[in-house]
Design a protein around this motif. Sequence first.
Motif, PDB file in Angstrom:
ATOM      1  N   THR A 144       0.831  -1.199   0.000  1.00 50.61           N
ATOM      2  CA  THR A 144       0.000   0.000   0.000  1.00 50.61           C
ATOM      3  C   THR A 144       0.865   1.249   0.000  1.00 50.61           C
ATOM      4  OG1 THR A 144      -1.817  -1.113   1.140  1.00 50.61           O
ATOM      5  CG2 THR A 144      -1.757   1.296   1.267  1.00 50.61           C
ATOM      6  N   PHE A 145       1.905   1.251   0.830  1.00 48.30           N
ATOM      7  CA  PHE A 145       2.802   2.399   0.852  1.00 48.30           C
ATOM      8  C   PHE A 145       3.467   2.586  -0.501  1.00 48.30           C
ATOM      9  CE2 PHE A 145       7.174   4.034   1.634  1.00 48.30           C
ATOM     10  CZ  PHE A 145       6.812   5.344   1.906  1.00 48.30           C
ATOM     11  N   LEU A 146       3.902   1.497  -1.115  1.00 44.70           N
ATOM     12  CA  LEU A 146       4.544   1.588  -2.424  1.00 44.70           C
ATOM     13  C   LEU A 146       3.601   2.215  -3.442  1.00 44.70           C
ATOM     14  CD1 LEU A 146       7.421   0.470  -3.268  1.00 44.70           C
ATOM     15  CD2 LEU A 146       6.170  -1.303  -4.506  1.00 44.70           C
ATOM     16  N   ARG A 147       2.341   1.817  -3.417  1.00 42.92           N
ATOM     17  CA  ARG A 147       1.358   2.329  -4.373  1.00 42.92           C
ATOM     18  C   ARG A 147       1.010   3.783  -4.092  1.00 42.92           C
ATOM     19  NH1 ARG A 147      -1.570  -1.378  -7.349  1.00 42.92           N
ATOM     20  NH2 ARG A 147      -3.498  -0.196  -7.106  1.00 42.92           N
ATOM     21  N   CYS A 148       1.184   4.215  -2.854  1.00 46.99           N
ATOM     22  CA  CYS A 148       0.956   5.627  -2.541  1.00 46.99           C
ATOM     23  C   CYS A 148       2.040   6.515  -3.145  1.00 46.99           C
ATOM     24  CB  CYS A 148       0.922   5.830  -1.022  1.00 46.99           C
ATOM     25  SG  CYS A 148      -0.570   5.204  -0.208  1.00 46.99           S
ATOM     26  N   ILE A 149       3.232   5.974  -3.342  1.00 43.62           N
ATOM     27  CA  ILE A 149       4.341   6.796  -3.833  1.00 43.62           C
ATOM     28  C   ILE A 149       4.067   7.321  -5.235  1.00 43.62           C
ATOM     29  CG2 ILE A 149       6.806   6.773  -4.470  1.00 43.62           C
ATOM     30  CD1 ILE A 149       7.240   4.814  -2.152  1.00 43.62           C
ATOM     31  N   ASN A 150       3.372   6.526  -6.053  1.00 41.11           N
ATOM     32  CA  ASN A 150       3.028   7.042  -7.385  1.00 41.11           C
ATOM     33  C   ASN A 150       1.533   7.316  -7.525  1.00 41.11           C
ATOM     34  OD1 ASN A 150       2.006   4.474  -7.600  1.00 41.11           O
ATOM     35  ND2 ASN A 150       3.160   3.914  -9.433  1.00 41.11           N
ATOM     36  N   HIS A 151       0.876   7.447  -6.361  1.00 34.93           N
ATOM     37  CA  HIS A 151      -0.529   7.879  -6.298  1.00 34.93           C
ATOM     38  C   HIS A 151      -1.477   6.874  -6.949  1.00 34.93           C
ATOM     39  CE1 HIS A 151      -3.125  11.061  -4.864  1.00 34.93           C
ATOM     40  NE2 HIS A 151      -3.800  11.075  -6.001  1.00 34.93           N
ATOM     41  N   LEU A 152      -1.095   5.607  -6.991  1.00 36.05           N
ATOM     42  CA  LEU A 152      -2.069   4.580  -7.333  1.00 36.05           C
ATOM     43  C   LEU A 152      -3.063   4.399  -6.190  1.00 36.05           C
ATOM     44  CD1 LEU A 152       0.102   1.872  -9.118  1.00 36.05           C
ATOM     45  CD2 LEU A 152      -1.561   3.423 -10.148  1.00 36.05           C
ATOM     46  N   GLU A 153      -2.634   4.752  -4.989  1.00 33.37           N
ATOM     47  CA  GLU A 153      -3.525   4.862  -3.840  1.00 33.37           C
ATOM     48  C   GLU A 153      -3.451   6.292  -3.319  1.00 33.37           C
ATOM     49  OE1 GLU A 153      -5.609   2.722  -2.904  1.00 33.37           O
ATOM     50  OE2 GLU A 153      -4.868   0.779  -3.580  1.00 33.37           O
ATOM     51  N   ARG A 154      -4.589   6.886  -3.032  1.00 32.24           N
ATOM     52  CA  ARG A 154      -4.622   8.230  -2.475  1.00 32.24           C
ATOM     53  C   ARG A 154      -4.332   8.179  -0.975  1.00 32.24           C
ATOM     54  NH1 ARG A 154      -8.560   7.857  -6.337  1.00 32.24           N
ATOM     55  NH2 ARG A 154      -8.760   9.593  -7.814  1.00 32.24           N
ATOM     56  N   ILE A 155      -3.464   9.021  -0.514  1.00 37.14           N
ATOM     57  CA  ILE A 155      -3.198   9.075   0.913  1.00 37.14           C
ATOM     58  C   ILE A 155      -4.272   9.929   1.590  1.00 37.14           C
ATOM     59  CG2 ILE A 155      -0.732   8.715   0.583  1.00 37.14           C
ATOM     60  CD1 ILE A 155      -0.279  11.672   1.113  1.00 37.14           C
TER      61      ILE A 155
END
Length: 261
Positions: free
Chosen positions: A53-64
């Motif tokens: 999840t953190f990895l996907r947040c780095i390129n905004h595939l997941e919104r923080i």
Amino acid sequence: MSFQPSSSAKVMVQATGVRKSFGALEVLKGIDLSLSYGQVMCLLGQSGSGKSTFLRCINHLERIDYGRIRVDGELIGYKEHNGHLQEMHEHEIARQRINIGMVFQHFNLFPHMTALENVIEGPIGVKREPREEVKERAHAILRRVGLAEKVSAYPRQLSGGQQQRVAIARALAMRPKLILFDEPTSALDPELVSDVLDVMRDLAESGMTMIVVTHEIGFAREVADRVVFMAGGEVVEEGKPADVLGNPSHPQTQAFLSKVL
């Protein structure tokens, strides 16, 4: 091919107070991490610890939900105005993602395209680079990952390890500043893992900045500049591989390593 910093800044990735929830479940509970240019960070931890999840947040595939993530000094996914965040338009987010390569657990290749076509699709279709120039670069990258003889092969004609190396070549073809690897070997048969890890070692040695979610402890010990152990959505231990893997101080790290080593 070597990779050079694009600015005078020393920090490539800076995460500050990053939180993320899915409904009532908080999966990231205030992550503070930074990574310098040319370094490799390996994220370790049990399934469900928040690594991917953190990895996907780095390129905004997941919104923080809270906090800030910057890559090469640029705030990812948001614009800041008077201390408040406003999410960027999708085309602006897509522009940012051009500089952040990602290699997934499952290869996500286009099945109707050859290895070469998969590699050139992004630079031509997204970055609008000249076709012949991109093809020349793609051939060089496929040679680098050991697939010079597979340029005309379709994904169904390739082993899992070969498909993953095409996926790495595809990420490299975009000339990213940073590559994120989300458990890149976990879907592979054991005998195919080493070829993928060899490519990743080569990238690390050439100066590519990388964040790798992995269970390959030997790779982390050998290649990583920093190892981060996550549990329950938090960073519980981080440091040099010799310290975190060789002499862990946190009981959760100790328990995890006792099961995998």
